[in-house]
Design a protein around this motif. Structure first.
Motif, PDB file in Angstrom:
ATOM      1  N   ILE A   6       5.889   3.494   8.795  1.00 54.83           N
ATOM      2  CA  ILE A   6       6.474   3.826   7.489  1.00 54.83           C
ATOM      3  C   ILE A   6       6.429   5.330   7.243  1.00 54.83           C
ATOM      4  O   ILE A   6       7.369   5.916   6.689  1.00 54.83           O
ATOM      5  CB  ILE A   6       5.726   3.070   6.366  1.00 54.83           C
ATOM      6  N   SER A   7       5.322   5.960   7.666  1.00 46.66           N
ATOM      7  CA  SER A   7       5.194   7.406   7.442  1.00 46.66           C
ATOM      8  C   SER A   7       6.232   8.209   8.214  1.00 46.66           C
ATOM      9  O   SER A   7       6.499   9.376   7.889  1.00 46.66           O
ATOM     10  CB  SER A   7       3.787   7.877   7.840  1.00 46.66           C
ATOM     11  N   LEU A  28      11.276  -2.343  11.788  1.00 49.92           N
ATOM     12  CA  LEU A  28      11.706  -3.451  12.642  1.00 49.92           C
ATOM     13  C   LEU A  28      11.367  -3.277  14.125  1.00 49.92           C
ATOM     14  O   LEU A  28      10.885  -4.230  14.762  1.00 49.92           O
ATOM     15  CB  LEU A  28      13.211  -3.686  12.456  1.00 49.92           C
ATOM     16  N   PRO A  29      11.578  -2.096  14.728  1.00 54.08           N
ATOM     17  CA  PRO A  29      11.241  -1.967  16.162  1.00 54.08           C
ATOM     18  C   PRO A  29       9.773  -2.259  16.467  1.00 54.08           C
ATOM     19  O   PRO A  29       9.477  -2.974  17.426  1.00 54.08           O
ATOM     20  CB  PRO A  29      11.595  -0.495  16.464  1.00 54.08           C
ATOM     21  N   ILE A  30       8.856  -1.720  15.650  1.00 54.83           N
ATOM     22  CA  ILE A  30       7.429  -1.953  15.914  1.00 54.83           C
ATOM     23  C   ILE A  30       7.062  -3.407  15.626  1.00 54.83           C
ATOM     24  O   ILE A  30       6.185  -3.982  16.291  1.00 54.83           O
ATOM     25  CB  ILE A  30       6.552  -0.978  15.102  1.00 54.83           C
ATOM     26  N   ILE A  31       7.739  -4.028  14.639  1.00 51.89           N
ATOM     27  CA  ILE A  31       7.499  -5.449  14.362  1.00 51.89           C
ATOM     28  C   ILE A  31       7.905  -6.297  15.562  1.00 51.89           C
ATOM     29  O   ILE A  31       7.183  -7.219  15.969  1.00 51.89           O
ATOM     30  CB  ILE A  31       8.266  -5.896  13.103  1.00 51.89           C
ATOM     31  N   VAL A  80      15.629   0.256   3.521  1.00 55.39           N
ATOM     32  CA  VAL A  80      15.218   1.477   4.223  1.00 55.39           C
ATOM     33  C   VAL A  80      13.909   1.272   5.002  1.00 55.39           C
ATOM     34  O   VAL A  80      13.859   1.495   6.211  1.00 55.39           O
ATOM     35  CB  VAL A  80      15.060   2.664   3.238  1.00 55.39           C
ATOM     36  N   THR A  81      12.881   0.831   4.281  1.00 57.14           N
ATOM     37  CA  THR A  81      11.561   0.736   4.912  1.00 57.14           C
ATOM     38  C   THR A  81      11.505  -0.352   5.980  1.00 57.14           C
ATOM     39  O   THR A  81      11.061  -0.105   7.109  1.00 57.14           O
ATOM     40  CB  THR A  81      10.474   0.463   3.853  1.00 57.14           C
ATOM     41  N   LEU A  82      11.933  -1.553   5.633  1.00 62.52           N
ATOM     42  CA  LEU A  82      11.867  -2.664   6.596  1.00 62.52           C
ATOM     43  C   LEU A  82      12.694  -2.416   7.860  1.00 62.52           C
ATOM     44  O   LEU A  82      12.207  -2.672   8.974  1.00 62.52           O
ATOM     45  CB  LEU A  82      12.289  -3.968   5.929  1.00 62.52           C
ATOM     46  N   LEU A 134       0.827  -1.206   0.000  1.00 66.52           N
ATOM     47  CA  LEU A 134       0.000   0.000   0.000  1.00 66.52           C
ATOM     48  C   LEU A 134       0.862   1.256   0.000  1.00 66.52           C
ATOM     49  O   LEU A 134       0.482   2.285  -0.578  1.00 66.52           O
ATOM     50  CB  LEU A 134      -0.920   0.000   1.221  1.00 66.52           C
ATOM     51  N   ASN A 135       2.022   1.159   0.617  1.00 64.90           N
ATOM     52  CA  ASN A 135       2.934   2.308   0.648  1.00 64.90           C
ATOM     53  C   ASN A 135       3.470   2.652  -0.737  1.00 64.90           C
ATOM     54  O   ASN A 135       3.890   3.793  -0.978  1.00 64.90           O
ATOM     55  CB  ASN A 135       4.099   2.004   1.606  1.00 64.90           C
TER      56      ASN A 135
END
Length: 300
Positions: free
Chosen positions: A184-185, A215-218, A209-211, A96-97
């Motif tokens: 992501i935002s 990572l912290p929130i995952i 970059v994105t992943l 979606l991003n």
């Protein structure tokens, strides 16, 4: 000094008071009922008149084949929901991003988010109808399009687990996806520009970059989900299951409901529920410790 602070904050305490009273009445006072797990409880004899049997109900929990199977069912279904419930929202958030047109992006986000607001009573009726072996739309499509014989989705244990996991992910992934989109935002756009200047395409930008930014929130979400490993979803299972799938689809919560309210075995049902609560409490403590160690996440 303390009295001065109280004069300033008493309206806030007054606001919280109804919630505290509600929690005491409906969350803490019922805990006294756990005494039934250690008694041969008879409603007409009450808590103080029923015979004390100690840990015999907990011993029976691990002797009955049904109860052991229920624990395994709960564990398997919960693990599958947790694993796919983490993977699918992350993938959808990344996809979606990549959509640049905001109207399309918001439209898709709204559509996948809506099922979260539907109760399992409504969704259960819909699933029973569309998965029916007699005229259900899914079986009709399989038969007419692929020549596959009708499948008894809600009467076969293995298929029933697949239905539980798939429908739960479909219902909840839109809500979970919002958390990942928020992370992501928060990524600095300069990082994407630097990666693009270094020759990174969209896939490499996502990977490098994105992943890492997500990572912290995952880590936080995956570790906190550890506390739900014995929560397979009572509402969903109760509205979809039947005696044909007890061997593969019966979970601790539905087992407690049947043993306690339908069969009147209050003491054994309480023992099973208390066992689940104690294990869940330990897992929640472990999960918060892991979240703090791995991602520096803490509530207080």
């Amino acid at each position: 000094m303390a009295s001065f602070e109280w004069k300033k904050t008493w309206p806030l305490h007054l606001l919280v008071l109804p919630v505290v009273i509600f929690a005491i009445i409906f969350n803490y006072l019922p805990m006294f009922g756990n005494i039934m797990a250690f008694q041969d409880y008879k409603p007409w004899e009450g808590f103080f008149g029923s015979q004390w049997v100690g840990f015999s109900h907990f011993e029976a929990l691990f002797k009955f084949d049904d109860s052991v199977q229920v624990i395994w069912n709960t564990f398997i279904i919960s693990v599958l929901k947790i694993v796919f419930g983490l993977i699918v929202p992350i993938i959808m958030a990344l996809l979606l991003n990549e959509i640049r047109k905001m109207s399309i992006k918001r439209g898709i986000q709204t559509m996948v988010y809506l099922p979260h607001f539907l109760s399992w009573v409504i969704l259960g009726g819909i699933l029973i109808d569309i998965l029916s072996i007699n005229g259900g739309i899914v079986n009709r499509l399989l038969e007419s399009g692929f020549g596959i014989e009708p499948i008894f989705f809600l009467g076969n244990g293995d298929w029933f687990r697949t239905v539980l996991v798939t429908s739960d992910i479909w219902k909840e992934f839109g809500f979970s996806m919002i958390v990942y989109l928020a992370s992501i935002s928060g990524v600095n756009p300069d990082l994407y520009e630097a990666a693009e200047m270094d020759g990174a395409n969209r896939f490499k930008q996502t990977w490098h970059v994105t992943l890492p930014a997500m990572l912290p929130i995952i880590i936080v979400i995956s570790t906190l989900q550890l506390g739900n490993i014995l929560n397979a979803g009572f509402d969903q299972v109760f509205n979809l299951y039947n005696p044909l799938v007890y061997d593969k689809g019966d979970v601790i919560d539905t087992y407690v409901y049947r043993m306690g309210l339908e069969n009147g075995n209050f003491s054994f049902a309480t023992a099973v529920g208390l066992f689940k609560s104690l294990i869940s409490f330990v897992l929640i403590v472990v999960a918060y410790r892991l979240a703090y160690k791995l991602a520096n996440y803490r509530i207080f």
